[in-house]
Write a protein that holds these residues in place. Structure first.
Motif, PDB file in Angstrom:
ATOM      1  N   VAL A  13       0.807  -1.230   0.000  1.00  0.00           N
ATOM      2  CA  VAL A  13       0.000   0.000   0.000  1.00  0.00           C
ATOM      3  C   VAL A  13       0.843   1.285   0.000  1.00  0.00           C
ATOM      4  N   PHE A  14       2.084   1.205  -0.410  1.00  0.00           N
ATOM      5  CA  PHE A  14       2.947   2.391  -0.418  1.00  0.00           C
ATOM      6  C   PHE A  14       2.486   3.378  -1.498  1.00  0.00           C
ATOM      7  N   PRO A  15       2.706   4.674  -1.282  1.00  0.00           N
ATOM      8  CA  PRO A  15       2.267   5.644  -2.292  1.00  0.00           C
ATOM      9  C   PRO A  15       3.248   5.759  -3.463  1.00  0.00           C
ATOM     10  N   SER A  16       2.798   6.416  -4.512  1.00  0.00           N
ATOM     11  CA  SER A  16       3.672   6.668  -5.670  1.00  0.00           C
ATOM     12  C   SER A  16       4.629   7.802  -5.337  1.00  0.00           C
ATOM     13  N   ASN A  17       5.812   7.744  -5.941  1.00  0.00           N
ATOM     14  CA  ASN A  17       6.817   8.776  -5.713  1.00  0.00           C
ATOM     15  C   ASN A  17       6.665   9.894  -6.757  1.00  0.00           C
ATOM     16  N   LEU A  18       6.379  11.112  -6.291  1.00  0.00           N
ATOM     17  CA  LEU A  18       6.172  12.238  -7.210  1.00  0.00           C
ATOM     18  C   LEU A  18       7.266  13.306  -7.077  1.00  0.00           C
ATOM     19  N   VAL A  19       8.250  13.055  -6.216  1.00  0.00           N
ATOM     20  CA  VAL A  19       9.243  14.101  -5.933  1.00  0.00           C
ATOM     21  C   VAL A  19      10.087  14.468  -7.161  1.00  0.00           C
ATOM     22  N   PRO A  20      10.579  13.502  -7.963  1.00  0.00           N
ATOM     23  CA  PRO A  20      11.428  13.905  -9.101  1.00  0.00           C
ATOM     24  C   PRO A  20      10.713  14.889 -10.031  1.00  0.00           C
ATOM     25  N   LEU A  29       6.780  12.361 -17.944  1.00  0.00           N
ATOM     26  CA  LEU A  29       7.770  11.397 -18.428  1.00  0.00           C
ATOM     27  C   LEU A  29       8.593  10.762 -17.308  1.00  0.00           C
ATOM     28  N   VAL A  30       8.859  11.541 -16.272  1.00  0.00           N
ATOM     29  CA  VAL A  30       9.771  11.043 -15.240  1.00  0.00           C
ATOM     30  C   VAL A  30       9.041  10.165 -14.208  1.00  0.00           C
ATOM     31  N   PHE A  31       7.716  10.131 -14.293  1.00  0.00           N
ATOM     32  CA  PHE A  31       6.951   9.427 -13.262  1.00  0.00           C
ATOM     33  C   PHE A  31       7.281   7.933 -13.213  1.00  0.00           C
ATOM     34  N   TYR A  32       7.210   7.262 -14.359  1.00  0.00           N
ATOM     35  CA  TYR A  32       7.416   5.808 -14.340  1.00  0.00           C
ATOM     36  C   TYR A  32       8.860   5.435 -13.977  1.00  0.00           C
ATOM     37  N   PRO A  33       9.867   6.047 -14.642  1.00  0.00           N
ATOM     38  CA  PRO A  33      11.244   5.696 -14.219  1.00  0.00           C
ATOM     39  C   PRO A  33      11.535   6.088 -12.785  1.00  0.00           C
ATOM     40  N   GLY A  55      12.473   7.601   1.228  1.00  0.00           N
ATOM     41  CA  GLY A  55      13.223   8.442   2.158  1.00  0.00           C
ATOM     42  C   GLY A  55      14.226   9.313   1.434  1.00  0.00           C
ATOM     43  N   LEU A  56      14.929   8.703   0.471  1.00  0.00           N
ATOM     44  CA  LEU A  56      15.946   9.443  -0.271  1.00  0.00           C
ATOM     45  C   LEU A  56      15.312  10.597  -1.050  1.00  0.00           C
ATOM     46  N   TRP A  57      14.243  10.316  -1.757  1.00  0.00           N
ATOM     47  CA  TRP A  57      13.611  11.378  -2.552  1.00  0.00           C
ATOM     48  C   TRP A  57      12.988  12.446  -1.666  1.00  0.00           C
ATOM     49  N   TYR A  58      12.474  12.009  -0.513  1.00  0.00           N
ATOM     50  CA  TYR A  58      11.900  13.014   0.397  1.00  0.00           C
ATOM     51  C   TYR A  58      12.990  13.969   0.876  1.00  0.00           C
ATOM     52  N   GLY A  91      20.920  16.499 -11.009  1.00  0.00           N
ATOM     53  CA  GLY A  91      20.949  15.464  -9.973  1.00  0.00           C
ATOM     54  C   GLY A  91      19.675  14.620  -9.998  1.00  0.00           C
ATOM     55  N   THR A  92      18.526  15.269 -10.188  1.00  0.00           N
ATOM     56  CA  THR A  92      17.251  14.533 -10.219  1.00  0.00           C
ATOM     57  C   THR A  92      17.226  13.564 -11.380  1.00  0.00           C
ATOM     58  N   ILE A  93      17.583  14.079 -12.569  1.00  0.00           N
ATOM     59  CA  ILE A  93      17.573  13.188 -13.737  1.00  0.00           C
ATOM     60  C   ILE A  93      18.613  12.076 -13.559  1.00  0.00           C
ATOM     61  N   GLY A  94      19.746  12.439 -13.018  1.00  0.00           N
ATOM     62  CA  GLY A  94      20.798  11.437 -12.796  1.00  0.00           C
ATOM     63  C   GLY A  94      20.344  10.367 -11.815  1.00  0.00           C
ATOM     64  N   LEU A  95      19.690  10.784 -10.737  1.00  0.00           N
ATOM     65  CA  LEU A  95      19.246   9.819  -9.721  1.00  0.00           C
ATOM     66  C   LEU A  95      18.147   8.915 -10.277  1.00  0.00           C
TER      67      LEU A  95
END
Lengths: 247, 414
Positions: free
Chosen positions: A119-126, A154-158, B193-196, B242-246
Motif C-alpha cells: 500500500v505504499f504511495p507513488s513517488n512524485l518528488v522527481p 515522463l519522469v513518473f514511471y522511471p 526516504g531518499l527522494w523526500y 541530480g534529479t535526472i541522474g538519480l
C-alpha cells in the motif's frame, strides 16, 4: 498604540517578525496542502495509488501524473507570481507524501493490517523538482507547462520503477503465472475491492508491442501540460488580492 | 442568572468528558459485514449457497482452513442487477485477517474474475491461511460487476497465536525464496526516504532566506533583481541534473538487480465448468405464496408431481442462506451457523411420502425469527416483490433432489 503606528520598533524586530511569519505560513500552507491535495488525490487517483497491484505500465502511468499535477500548478502560480518562490510543486508533493505515508502506515497497516509493501504511495518528488526548476530557470508559465508538464509525466514511471520493480518478479502459483504484486492483491483480501474493479493493462496503446509504458508516459505528459495550464489559472485566481472601495 | 450559566457550563463540560470517555472506552467488536442490510431480493434471487463447510472453527496463525460448498446461479436473476458475466469469488472477512491462499470454482483456480452461467450450479472452495489473531466472521461472497457484493452465510472462526509469527514464503520463477509479507519493504523506505530528503533539501535551500514578506514587497514594487541570484540558478541546475541522474541511476540499478520482470496479469476467465447435477424428477408449481408480516412466516401452496421411481418428502427450504428444515425428514449435522438454521422451521400440511407418479397439493410454511433478524421480510419493500429459493426433497435412502422455486410473493399485513 494607535492603529497607524508600526507594531515593530526596530529592524531587528521586523526581521524577527518576518521570519516568524514565514514559519507560520509555511507550516500552515504545508498542513493545508496535506489535507487538500491529499483528499483531491485520493478522490481522483485513489486505488491506483493505494495498491501495488494497480500500479501497471498503462493506466497508473497515465492517470496519476494527470490528476496530481493540479495542486503543484496552482501553488506554483501563487508562489512564483506573488513571491518569486520556486518551490510550489515540491512543497505540494512533500505535503501529499507525508499525508499519504501517515494514512498508509496508521490506517492501511495499523488499523486494517495491509502490509506496507502492498500500500505504499507513488513517488512524485522527481517530477516536482523538475517542475520547480523549469519555472525558476525559465520564469515562464508557458514553458513550465510545456517542458515542466512534459517532464512531470515522463519522469513518473522511471522515478517509481526502482520501488515497484521487485514486485514485478514473476511467480508460478497453483499453475498460473502472477507477478508478486498480483499475488499481493489476491492474498491480502479486500472485501470491498473485487478483482474486476482493478483497471490494469486496459486500453489500445499496443502499437509498440511490449513497450507500453513510454507510450502511456508520453500521453500522460501531453495531458499534464493541459492540466497544468488550467490549474495554474486556478492558482492565480485564488491568490489575487482584491480591495473593496469604501463608500 | 450567572449561577445558572455556571451550572450549565459545568454540566456541559461533564457531559463532554463523559461522551469522550465513552467513545474512547467503549469499542465493541464489529461482528458482521452488513449482510442483513443487503436487499432481500438480492440474497434470494441471485446466488444460492448450499452444502457449505467451514473446515475448522479454530486455527493458529500460519495454519490453513477451507470453506467449501456449492452455489447455484439463479436462472430468474433480477432485472435490476447486472448478470454475473463478470464475477469474482471473494471472501467476506474484516480485512486481511486471513490471506487467501487459493480459491477454486470446480477445479479451476480463480484469482481473477469469471463468467458464470445462469441456472448452473458450481462447486467452490476457498483456502485461507490465518494471519491475525481474533474471532472473525468468515463469509462466502460473490462480487458481481454492476450488482455489487452478494454475501453468503458467515461463521465465526477463531485465530490464535501472534501476528508477528506470520510468514508468507514463496519461491519466484527466478529462483528466489521471499516472504511476501515484507518483500521489498526496505527498498520502498529507502527510495521514498531518499527522494523526500532531496525535496526537503530544495525547500530548505529557499527557506534559509526571508520567504514571504520581503519578497512580496519586492515583487509588488517590481524590484525583481536579486530575488533569484546566479547562485540560485547554479543550485537549481545541480538539482535538475541530480534529479535526472538519480532517476536514471535508480532505473538502471533496478533493471540490473531485477532483470526478469513481467507486467501485471489481468483478464476475465471464461468457461467455468458447472457441476453435473442429478436429473430432477420432481416438478413443483407454486400456486400462491404469501408472507404474513405479524407471524414472521412465509406460506406457499405447492403442487408437486413426483415423476421419479421412489417416494420423496420435502425436507428443506433454503432461501437467502436461511435454511428451514422439517426435522422429521432431514436434520443438519454440518455445523451450519445456528442463526441461519431454522431446524424445525418448515411445516408441511401433508408430508407423507409422495409416491412415484403422484401429484399432491400441499401447504408449506417456513417460519422463524430469521425472517426478521435477517431482514428478509423487507422483501415486501423491494422493487420486484418475488421470492425464490431451493427446495430439497429426500427419498427413503437419503438421496436428495434440488428444485428451484420462484414466484410472486403477496404480503399479508393483518
Amino acid at each position: 498604540m494607535s492603529a497607524s503606528q508600526s507594531a515593530v520598533r526596530s529592524r531587528a524586530e521586523a526581521v524577527k517578525v518576518s521570519r516568524t511569519f514565514d514559519y507560520l505560513i509555511i507550516w500552515t500552507l504545508f498542513m493545508v496542502l496535506i489535507g487538500g491535495y491529499h483528499i483531491h488525490f485520493m478522490l481522483t487517483g485513489g486505488d491506483w495509488d493505494f495498491w501495488s497491484d494497480w500500479k501497471d505500465r498503462r493506466l497508473w502511468v497515465t492517470v496519476v501524473p494527470i490528476v496530481s499535477i493540479t495542486f503543484p500548478a496552482a501553488v506554483q502560480a501563487m508562489a512564483w507570481s506573488r513571491y518569486r518562490l520556486p518551490f510550489g510543486a515540491t512543497l505540494c508533493v512533500l505535503g501529499l507524501l507525508l499525508g499519504e505515508w501517515i494514512n498508509r502506515y496508521l490506517n492501511f497497516w495499523g488499523w486494517t493490517y495491509f502490509p506496507v509493501n502492498f500500500v505504499f504511495p507513488s513517488n512524485l518528488v522527481p517530477g516536482a523538482i523538475l517542475l520547480d526548476v523549469v519555472l525558476m530557470l525559465s520564469g515562464s508559465f508557458t514553458l513550465t507547462a510545456v517542458l515542466g508538464g512534459m517532464a512531470w509525466g515522463l519522469v513518473f514511471y522511471p522515478g517509481n520503477w526502482p520501488i515497484i520493480a521487485p514486485l514485478h518478479i514473476p511467480i508460478e502459483y497453483n499453475g498460473m503465472m502472477f507477478t508478486l504484486a498480483d499475488l499481493q492483491g489476491y492474498h491480502y483480501v479486500r472485501t470491498g475491492t473485487p478483482e474486476y474493479i482493478r483497471m490494469v493493462e486496459k486500453g489500445t496503446l499496443r502499437t509498440f508491442g511490449k513497450d507500453v509504458a513510454p507510450v502511456s508516459a508520453f500521453f500522460s505528459a501531453f495531458v499534464s501540460i493541459l492540466i497544468y495550464f488550467l490549474w495554474h489559472f486556478f492558482g492565480n485566481w485564488f491568490s489575487q488580492t482584491r480591495f473593496v472601495q469604501s463608500t | 442568572m450567572k449561577t445558572i450559566k455556571d451550572k450549565v457550563a459545568k454540566l456541559s463540560f461533564v457531559a463532554l468528558l463523559m461522551t469522550l470517555s465513552a467513545a474512547m472506552l467503549y469499542t465493541p467488536t464489529a461482528s458482521a459485514h452488513g449482510e442483513k442490510s443487503q436487499a432481500a431480493f438480492m440474497r434470494m434471487r441471485t446466488i444460492h449457497w448450499f452444502d457449505l463447510n467451514w473446515s475448522k472453527p479454530v486455527v493458529e496463525v500460519n495454519e490453513t482452513m477451507e470453506i467449501s460448498g456449492k452455489f447455484h446461479v439463479f436462472a430468474g436473476w433480477p432485472e435490476t442487477v447486472d448478470k454475473p458475466e463478470v464475477s469474482f469469488l471473494n471472501i467476506g472477512i474484516p480485512g486481511p485477517v486471513f490471506i487467501r491462499a487459493g480459491s477454486w470454482i470446480g477445479d479451476q483456480l480463480v484469482p481473477r474474475s469469471v463468467t458464470l452461467e445462469l441456472g448452473e450450479t458450481y462447486s467452490f472452495r476457498v483456502l485461507l491461511k490465518a494471519r491475525r489473531p481474533g474471532e472473525w466472521h468468515v463469509h462466502t461472497m460473490m462480487n458481481v460487476e454492476g450488482g455489487g457484493p452478494i454475501i453468503g452465510p458467515g461463521k465465526f472462526v477463531t485465530i490464535t497465536g501472534t501476528m508477528g509469527s506470520f510468514t508468507n514464503e514463496l519461491t519466484t520463477l527466478t529462483g528466489q525464496t521471499i516472504d511476501l509479507e515484507t518483500w521489498g519493504l526496505s527498498n520502498i523506505y529507502f527510495w521514498h526516504g531518499l527522494w523526500y530528503l532531496v525535496g526537503v533539501a530544495w525547500l530548505v535551500y529557499w527557506c534559509r532566506r526571508p520567504v514571504f514578506i520581503p519578497r512580496h514587497l519586492a515583487v509588488s514594487a517590481g524590484k525583481l533583481d536579486g530575488l533569484i541570484t546566479d547562485g540560485d540558478k547554479k543550485v537549481a541546475i545541480i538539482f535538475f541534473v541530480g534529479t535526472i541522474g538519480l532517476v536514471l541511476f535508480g532505473m538502471g540499478q533496478a533493471n540490473s538487480k531485477y532483470p526478469v520482470t513481467t507486467p501485471l496479469q489481468a483478464g476475465l476467465m471464461r468457461g467455468m465448468v458447472p457441476l453435473e447435477m442429478p436429473e430432477v424428477s420432481i416438478n413443483v408449481k407454486v400456486e400462491e405464496a404469501s408472507y404474513r408480516v405479524p407471524g414472521r412466516a412465509m406460506q406457499m401452496t405447492l403442487t408437486i408431481t413426483n415423476n421419479g421411481d421412489s417416494a420423496v418428502r420435502l425436507g428443506e427450504f433454503n432461501t437467502a442462506s436461511v435454511r428451514f428444515l422439517d426435522p422429521e425428514v432431514y436434520q443438519d449435522d454440518s455445523g451450519y451457523p445456528a442463526d441461519l438454521l431454522a431446524d424445525a422451521g418448515l411445516s408441511v400440511s401433508d408430508n407423507s411420502p409422495i409416491q412415484p407418479g403422484e401429484t399432491r397439493t400441499i401447504e408449506v410454511t417456513a417460519s422463524d425469527a430469521a425472517w426478521e433478524v435477517y431482514r428478509l421480510s423487507d422483501l415486501i419493500y423491494d422493487p420486484d416483490s418475488r421470492f425464490a429459493g431451493l427446495l430439497f426433497f429426500f427419498d427413503e435412502n437419503g438421496n436428495r433432489q434440488m428444485v428451484m422455486v420462484d414466484a410472486p410473493l403477496i404480503p399479508v399485513f393483518i
